[in-house]
Enzyme design. Structure first.
Site, PDB file in Angstrom:
ATOM      1  CG  HIS A  14      -1.985   0.912   1.403  1.00 19.37           C
ATOM      2  ND1 HIS A  14      -1.949   1.753   2.462  1.00 19.37           N
ATOM      3  CD2 HIS A  14      -2.958   1.437   0.609  1.00 19.37           C
ATOM      4  CE1 HIS A  14      -3.111   2.855   2.081  1.00 19.37           C
ATOM      5  NE2 HIS A  14      -3.618   2.474   1.042  1.00 19.37           N
ATOM      6  CG  HIS A  58      -3.466   9.131   0.286  1.00 20.17           C
ATOM      7  ND1 HIS A  58      -4.087   9.992   0.926  1.00 20.17           N
ATOM      8  CD2 HIS A  58      -4.153   7.956  -0.345  1.00 20.17           C
ATOM      9  CE1 HIS A  58      -5.215   9.260   1.037  1.00 20.17           C
ATOM     10  NE2 HIS A  58      -5.215   8.085   0.416  1.00 20.17           N
TER      11      HIS A  58
END
Length: 242
Positions: A14, A58
């Site tokens: 991730h 992100h």
């Protein structure tokens, strides 16, 4: 689904194989290099800079990761690339830099981040950068307005729905997007199992990966109800202590 069956083969790191942002931060070339060394697939996030360049980060807000006020869409790619992540030597990479580093050595799953009013062309621009890429790669998004553009703007690139929720209206929204042509699902591990995931796996033979797995219970839940995990905070090949 043969074009996306590879997504089941290896755990997906991730935002790369970071150390929970202690010394090796998320979505950095260092985190991606660490994942490559361990032969893990990589998940990363992409926004558009103010001048329309896909950059790997992100958050839309720059503060948490760079310490700088403002938003990704307010700065050019050159300005964003100059920003250090977490005070380390790593800087915000572009998608092009990430593709050059990974170079097909491990699979890459790219999550496109929509920002209403500031994401025009993101699907087409990511697809353009992937056109000459020869590795295993897929795109996915939570954002339905982007997902609807995938078949037209990114033909031939395996596409996925990123999703969460355990209420009927959540499942209705996910089912409504089946016509958009996605071929895998990335689902919140805390909402497994559920009728939507069961349907796409068993009736449509569609791969499902989970996010984000951080402990043994989530590993077990993933492999009881999905096909592979997106993980962080531990080394799957090294075992878990909790």
């Amino acid at each position: 689904m043969d074009h996306i069956s590879w997504i089941k083969e290896r755990p997906v790191a991730h935002r790369g194989l970071h150390d929970l942002n202690r010394t090796r931060w998320e979505n950095t070339l260092s985190a991606f290099a660490a994942a490559i060394e361990k032969n893990y697939a990589i998940e990363c996030d992409v926004h558009l800079s103010g001048d329309g360049v896909p950059v790997v980060i992100h958050d839309n807000d720059l503060k948490r990761l760079t310490g700088v006020d403002g938003y990704v869409w307010q700065r050019s790619a050159a300005e964003i690339k100059a920003l250090r992540i977490g005070g380390t030597e790593d800087r915000v990479p572009t998608l092009a830099e990430t593709l050059r580093l990974v170079d097909g050595r491990v699979p890459l799953v790219i999550e496109l981040k929509g920002v209403p009013g500031h994401d025009a062309g993101i699907v087409a621009k990511v697809a353009s950068e992937l056109r000459s890429y020869r590795g295993k790669v897929a795109i996915m998004s939570f954002d339905h307005w982007l997902l609807r553009d995938f078949p037209k703007e990114a033909p031939g690139v395996p596409a996925g729905l990123t999703a969460w929720g355990d209420m009927p209206h959540h499942f209705e929204a996910h089912f409504s997007m089946l016509g958009s042509g996605y071929s895998f699902v990335s689902y919140d591990v805390t909402a497994l199992p559920n009728p939507f995931v069961t349907f796409v796996r068993e009736r449509l033979q569609m791969p499902v990966i989970s996010w984000t797995v951080r402990d043994r219970a989530a590993v077990q839940r993933t492999f009881a109800h999905a096909d592979q995990m997106t993980f962080e905070g531990f080394d799957p090949d090294g075992g878990l202590t909790s």
